[in-house]
Write an enzyme that holds these catalytic residues in place. Structure first.
Site, short mmCIF file in Angstrom:
data_model
loop_
_atom_site.label_atom_id
_atom_site.label_comp_id
_atom_site.label_asym_id
_atom_site.label_seq_id
_atom_site.Cartn_x
_atom_site.Cartn_y
_atom_site.Cartn_z
N ASP A 5 41.12 43.05 28.29
CA ASP A 5 41.50 42.03 29.29
C ASP A 5 42.64 42.58 30.16
O ASP A 5 42.50 43.66 30.71
CB ASP A 5 41.86 40.73 28.53
CG ASP A 5 42.13 39.56 29.45
OD1 ASP A 5 43.32 39.32 29.75
OD2 ASP A 5 41.17 38.92 29.87
N TYR A 29 40.15 30.55 38.29
CA TYR A 29 41.38 30.54 37.49
C TYR A 29 42.48 31.44 38.08
O TYR A 29 43.65 31.05 38.08
CB TYR A 29 41.08 30.90 36.03
CG TYR A 29 40.81 32.36 35.75
CD1 TYR A 29 39.61 32.97 36.15
CD2 TYR A 29 41.74 33.15 35.10
CE1 TYR A 29 39.37 34.31 35.90
CE2 TYR A 29 41.50 34.50 34.84
CZ TYR A 29 40.31 35.07 35.25
OH TYR A 29 40.06 36.41 35.02
N TYR A 69 49.28 37.58 36.85
CA TYR A 69 48.39 37.14 37.92
C TYR A 69 49.18 36.90 39.21
O TYR A 69 48.70 37.18 40.30
CB TYR A 69 47.68 35.85 37.52
CG TYR A 69 46.75 36.00 36.34
CD1 TYR A 69 47.18 35.73 35.05
CD2 TYR A 69 45.42 36.41 36.52
CE1 TYR A 69 46.32 35.88 33.96
CE2 TYR A 69 44.56 36.55 35.44
CZ TYR A 69 45.02 36.28 34.16
OH TYR A 69 44.18 36.42 33.09
N HIS A 121 34.27 37.10 24.97
CA HIS A 121 35.37 37.84 25.58
C HIS A 121 36.31 38.49 24.58
O HIS A 121 36.75 39.61 24.79
CB HIS A 121 36.13 36.90 26.52
CG HIS A 121 37.23 37.56 27.28
ND1 HIS A 121 36.99 38.51 28.26
CD2 HIS A 121 38.58 37.44 27.21
CE1 HIS A 121 38.15 38.93 28.76
NE2 HIS A 121 39.13 38.30 28.14
#
Lengths: 318, 315
Positions: free
Chosen positions: B101, B150, B229, B294
């Site tokens: 990830d 997201y 992010y 995931h």
């Protein structure tokens, strides 16, 4: 000589180019507060020998774009611009020549993209200015060592030095800086006494003509100094972002030259670094550093033929 | 689990919590969002038994590591700087690297900017895509998937934290980890008002596991992890120097076929038909795990250990 704008990395960069289009590229990177123009003596010489000399106005200078935000002037932006320029011109590795801030950016270019650099000639600024442990902020260290009037500290407050320059006048500032030969760190007292009285004439040395000064004055009057000064305003941020490269060596064959009257040569620790083992430890492919007697900071303008010869002698080996 | 040592390392201006065990060649495991060192609990034990020194930090912003307050302290350069500093403090010259990830994104960048420090890489869930010089990543995601995607919903400081706070912590964590939905995760505000009860815990995610995550994230919050992010566009701006550069480290890539990333349009072709290999020329193996979502290193720990071991044995 051709003048072109190359767009890459979000900005238009003005470059002066001379030499055969298939000649090995020599990227010449100026410093503060000069322009592509500081390489005016080396560009034709390199071209005549079959090299393709490429001298940009760095972001913030001359005929290149100057984004407004201070945060657009980290060393990562600069190297990004240079990679875009190089990629637009050639797929091969290039020779790099740097002076002052251009030398510092050249060190970073070699750290980030050694795959793009065949050999490096760096003038004035050794690799001791490279990435350091981030617990000590570089500007704090400089301020502690040299005081608040050290020029790099005086450049920090947005607008402050620009206002002073506007008051003193660009012509006087250009003449005073290019003719500075004091072998000591540059202190700018807030009373503006560094620039001298308004009626004092500043004679030019033999290596600088009134036309040269006029060119610099016109470009800096047009553009201002904010772009160039913004590089200094990112000192601490650069060091923070350079974490991945603390202790990383330069793996590019390198030639280093400095004048013994250069203020940089007289920074505490500079001589020890340049002549001691540390420089060679950090840059294993470093040739013996060259110190030019009686020469000050603007070495590529003060000793143009000698510098051209040093560059050519070195890069012809590769 | 008691044999795992927990230490704090000072690196790149932060204090980093590191879980480690075993002796031998060093493997560095990088977790993602919203995860912790704990994601690798099975691999830490297995690789210690296999004769490696397995190391899993809480990355900056997570768990027991420092969380600087500004999102500007969470660019990929900061995180790679933390890890290079960690390797330096351990006296490790070249490391075997595993990423998942966000940890995979960091791993790609570590290989890009310090390839000399990485011997080989096993990366999971997120492929490498070269930077597009004309489009910032957040704007690209918004154009592709809309403003409820997201990544876009994570941008405004405090906003998604407020949404998360409306949901019971354990329910939220269960939702993150056990969802097998393959749709691009779009999370309009309304989703948090009426979040359905998740199905019963799968076998691979125990009550103990949920409590561990709930505990750490209640303490720390999600802001640290969300800051990665929020620094996406800034990271994009700062990584211009590496345009056009390939990743020159031997790589094995693993993804579950129920991972939402695998279902992003174009991804399967990109991975299997040469796109990824163009940018990662030493990509040696690609594995797609059937029926796996995931969080593959937790869903199928033994298989993942075998895959990693099979690859690293060669180096």
């Amino acid at each position: 000589m051709e003048h072109r704008k190359i767009r890459g990395n979000g900005v238009d960069i003005h470059v002066a180019i001379q030499g055969p289009s298939d000649g090995p590229v020599v990227l010449l990177i100026h410093g503060f507060p000069t322009l592509w123009y500081s390489w005016r003596h080396q560009i034709p010489g390199l071209a005549a020998l079959g090299y393709r000399a490429v001298a940009p106005d760095l972001r913030g200078y001359g005929d290149s774009d100057a984004p407004p935000e201070i945060s657009s002037y980290t060393c990562f932006h600069m190297v990004g611009d240079l990679i875009a320029i190089v990629s637009a011109l050639t797929e091969d590795k290039v020779f790099v020549v740097g002076h002052d801030w251009g030398a510092l950016i050249a060190w970073y270019l070699c750290l980030f993209r050694p795959d793009k650099v065949k050999a490096l000639v760096n003038l004035s600024v050794p690799f001791s200015f490279g990435p350091k442990d981030s617990t000590v902020k570089p500007l704090d260290a400089l301020r502690k060592f040299y005081g608040d009037d050290f020029y790099m500290c005086r450049f920090q407050e947005a607008g402050e030095i620009e206002a002073e320059i506007a008051e003193v006048g660009v012509e006087r500032v250009v003449r005073k800086i290019l003719t500075y030969r004091t072998p000591r760190p540059l202190i700018l007292p807030k009373d503006k006494s560094f620039w001298g009285p308004k009626d004092e004439t500043i004679p030019l040395p033999s290596w600088l003509t009134e036309e040269d000064v006029a060119y610099y004055v016109s470009k800096f009057q047009e553009k201002g100094y904010t772009g160039g000064v913004n590089y200094y305003r990112n000192f601490d941020l650069n060091n923070e972002l350079l974490g991945p490269w603390v202790g990383c060596k330069i793996q590019v064959p390198t030639k280093f030259v400095i004048g013994d009257q250069d203020l940089v040569y007289h920074f505490p620790g500079a001589k020890e670094y340049i002549h001691g083992p540390k420089f060679k430890e950090d840059v294993p492919l470093l040739e013996e550093p060259v110190v030019m007697e009686g020469v000050a900071h603007f070495i590529n303008q003060e000793k143009p033929q000698e510098i051209l010869q040093i560059i050519v002698d070195f890069i012809s080996k590769f | 689990m008691e044999k795992i040592e927990h230490t704090t390392v000072s690196t790149n201006g932060i204090n980093m919590h590191v879980a480690s065990i075993g002796s031998g060649p060093v493997i560095l495991f990088l977790h993602g969002f919203p995860d912790l060192w704990y994601s690798w609990r099975h691999q830490l034990l297995s690789f210690a038994d296999l004769g490696y020194r397995a190391i899993a930090p809480d990355l900056r912003g997570y768990g027991d590591s420092d969380s600087p307050p500004s999102h500007e302290s969470y660019t990929v350069l900061h995180i790679v700087g933390d890890l290079v500093g960690l390797l330096d403090s351990l006296g490790v010259d070249q490391v075997l690297l595993v990423g998942h990830d966000w940890g995979a994104i960091i791993a790609w960048w570590m290989c890009m900017i310090r390839p000399d420090r990485v011997k080989a890489l096993v990366n999971m869930s997120v492929e490498f895509h070269p930077r597009n010089p004309s489009v910032k990543p957040v704007e690209a995601f918004k154009a592709l998937f809309g403003e409820d995607y997201y990544v876009c919903r994570f941008q405004e400081p405090g906003d998604i934290e407020e949404d998360f706070a409306q949901v019971d912590t354990k329910k939220l964590i269960n939702g993150f980890f056990t969802s097998h939905s393959t749709r691009p995760p779009c999370i309009p505000k309304s989703v948090f008002k009426y979040l359905p009860d998740p199905p019963a815990l799968p076998a691979w995610f125990t009550e103990q596991d949920i409590c561990f995550y709930a505990d750490k994230f209640s303490q720390k919050g999600y802001t640290g992890g969300l800051n990665y992010y929020r620094a996406l566009n800034l990271s994009w701006e700062l990584t211009a120097p590496w345009d056009g550069l390939q990743i020159k480290v031997p790589v094995k890539y693993i993804v579950g076929d129920l991972d939402p990333t695998y279902h992003i349009p174009g991804t399967k072709e990109y991975i299997h038909e040469g796109g990824l290999k163009k940018h990662v020329p030493f990509l040696q193996e690609v594995v797609v795990m059937e029926g796996v979502g995931h969080f593959l290193q937790q869903e199928k720990p033994n298989e993942i250990t075998d895959h990693i071991y099979g690859f690293f044995k060669k180096f």
